[in-house]
Design a protein around this motif. Sequence first.
Motif, mmCIF file in Angstrom:
data_model
loop_
_atom_site.group_PDB
_atom_site.id
_atom_site.type_symbol
_atom_site.label_atom_id
_atom_site.label_comp_id
_atom_site.label_asym_id
_atom_site.label_seq_id
_atom_site.Cartn_x
_atom_site.Cartn_y
_atom_site.Cartn_z
ATOM 1 N N SER A 175 24.013 -18.801 57.013
ATOM 2 C CA SER A 175 23.671 -17.580 57.917
ATOM 3 C C SER A 175 23.717 -16.208 56.978
ATOM 4 O O SER A 175 23.501 -15.309 57.709
ATOM 5 C CB SER A 175 24.667 -17.762 58.946
ATOM 6 N N LYS A 176 23.574 -16.355 55.717
ATOM 7 C CA LYS A 176 23.548 -15.068 55.283
ATOM 8 C C LYS A 176 22.305 -14.502 55.058
ATOM 9 O O LYS A 176 21.434 -15.334 54.987
ATOM 10 C CB LYS A 176 23.874 -15.834 53.515
ATOM 11 N N PRO A 177 22.201 -13.077 55.497
ATOM 12 C CA PRO A 177 20.958 -12.569 55.782
ATOM 13 C C PRO A 177 20.379 -12.152 54.248
ATOM 14 O O PRO A 177 19.133 -11.785 54.548
ATOM 15 C CB PRO A 177 21.151 -11.350 56.740
ATOM 16 N N GLN A 178 20.960 -12.113 53.391
ATOM 17 C CA GLN A 178 20.336 -11.662 52.203
ATOM 18 C C GLN A 178 20.035 -12.921 51.311
ATOM 19 O O GLN A 178 20.210 -14.079 51.517
ATOM 20 C CB GLN A 178 21.226 -10.978 51.359
ATOM 21 N N GLU A 179 19.219 -12.723 50.182
ATOM 22 C CA GLU A 179 18.959 -13.644 49.272
ATOM 23 C C GLU A 179 20.112 -14.464 48.711
ATOM 24 O O GLU A 179 21.218 -13.869 48.415
ATOM 25 C CB GLU A 179 18.018 -13.122 48.301
ATOM 26 N N ARG A 190 14.848 -17.391 60.549
ATOM 27 C CA ARG A 190 16.046 -17.620 59.903
ATOM 28 C C ARG A 190 16.825 -16.164 59.542
ATOM 29 O O ARG A 190 16.271 -15.432 59.795
ATOM 30 C CB ARG A 190 15.624 -18.083 58.398
ATOM 31 N N ALA A 191 17.828 -16.453 59.249
ATOM 32 C CA ALA A 191 18.877 -15.085 59.083
ATOM 33 C C ALA A 191 18.283 -13.971 58.166
ATOM 34 O O ALA A 191 18.383 -12.956 58.462
ATOM 35 C CB ALA A 191 20.250 -15.511 58.671
ATOM 36 N N TYR A 192 17.597 -14.663 57.128
ATOM 37 C CA TYR A 192 17.082 -13.577 56.315
ATOM 38 C C TYR A 192 15.686 -13.250 56.497
ATOM 39 O O TYR A 192 15.047 -12.533 55.751
ATOM 40 C CB TYR A 192 17.215 -14.359 54.820
ATOM 41 N N ARG A 193 14.798 -14.018 57.645
ATOM 42 C CA ARG A 193 13.439 -13.556 57.728
ATOM 43 C C ARG A 193 13.158 -14.083 59.147
ATOM 44 O O ARG A 193 13.603 -14.979 59.646
ATOM 45 C CB ARG A 193 12.504 -14.282 56.725
#
Length: 505
Positions: free
Chosen positions: A374-378, A452-455
């Motif tokens: 669930s990490k929002p960054q790369e 997704r958490a990152y997009r």
Amino acid sequence: MADTVLRDLDFSACGRLFSSLVGDGHALAVCDREGGPLWAGDPPGSERLEAALKRFGQERGFAASEGNIGRLELGSEGTLLVHPIASEGEAALGWLAALAEEPDLAEERAGRLREALGQLASGLERECQLNMELDGMAGELAERYEELNLVYGLSGIAKDYGQGEELFKPLLKLCTQFLRVDLAVFLRSEKELTFHAGDPKRPLSDIDLVLARLQGEVYHFVASGRETAIINRPDDPKRAYLYSDSSHKILATPILVKQKVQAILVLIRADDRPDFSNSDRNLVEVLADQAGILIRDMDIFQEMKLFTEQMVLALIEAVDAKDPYTRGHSERVNLYAMEIGREIGLAGEDLQILYWSSLLHDLGKVGIPDRVLSKPQELDRDENFLIRGHAERGFEILNHVMRLHYALPGIRYHHERFDGSGYPYGLKGKAIPLQARIIAVADTYDAMTSSRAYRPARSHEEAMAEMERVSGSQLDMDIVAVWFELVRSRPEIISTLNPVDKVAQ
């Protein structure tokens, strides 16, 4: 049958033995039980002997002489002695007849003839008995052969049709083939199952009425009696309890599983067919025993199947619980993959394999920390390594579940790329298992159209454009083409997010 056995013997040795015992000057014949000549050893005297036998039958009667040595004085024609050929305590199979040329045969001479006839009769009786035993053994062997053929046919059906209830249809066709019946019916009242197969050359005109009767009184009669019932005659007393208004011949037997009647097997012949015999009964009871084993195995299989489904759903829930952004992803990939599989012609076991592998393709993510999923960054290099390891991790988890072994290739290789640049092994082109190539297309579409958490999620049009761009490099171009045609002709596929409810049939 015994009379036939006597007719089939070779009597030439009898004449030679008789001559060696009593000398020449006597005509010898072997007759059937009515006195008709079967063999005569002295052609010149055979006419006189035949006339003497006819006279003996008229004056004394062969039936009246049953079990006794008969003697008839023929005057100048000589003396006729008749000796029965019979097993101990049984009716005569036939007769040995000797015509002595001298009239008023002396007792000493008659005694020698009777003794010789007795020896010959004993030899013929032993030979008849032996042949009847051999015929009986041959008949029993033929029955065992039929049973073995039936069991062999059943094993082939079980192998070809697996554990589903559909296997009873070819089983019934096997019955019509081996037992020459007009209709074979399998009834399982508890599950309200009825399968039937008939002889296409002799269809029953009243089949609906027949099936209705079988499902009612016939089933209850056989199930309550727990034994095979045969009805051949129109006046059979059992017709008062079942099937009273039909002249069909019926053989019905219960199918037991753990001493409980689970089903019945019914065979029907029209009244112009031969009666059901004990041999038919034996074959059907063998068939019922095997059917009981199939039912038991089928029930066990269904229980195992249900357990597997529940276990899989629990595993999917565990994966979804780790990442709320991917909830429902496995079900959607499964839905899309199954549509593609059916479109390209997969069926049976191949479709079943695709079902399980597409449903469990992301199982390996249960071993990835929540913070990574669930990490929002790369992702950094180590985190990316963990993510890329989920396909192999899923393989390792399910490698211990024999029931799902066939799903492993689709799970392990669904991130391989068509050009060989994928992971975990860099497989290329058709070296990638078909199930994995199908899952890759379904997975790619759902991944792009899900948040997704990152997009954020991409639109359908954007996802389709990207899939067209990577067709032939990342994805199998043929399967992408099938997916495009499916979406074009059936756009409801991508808007129907059905929950998993059952295994594909």
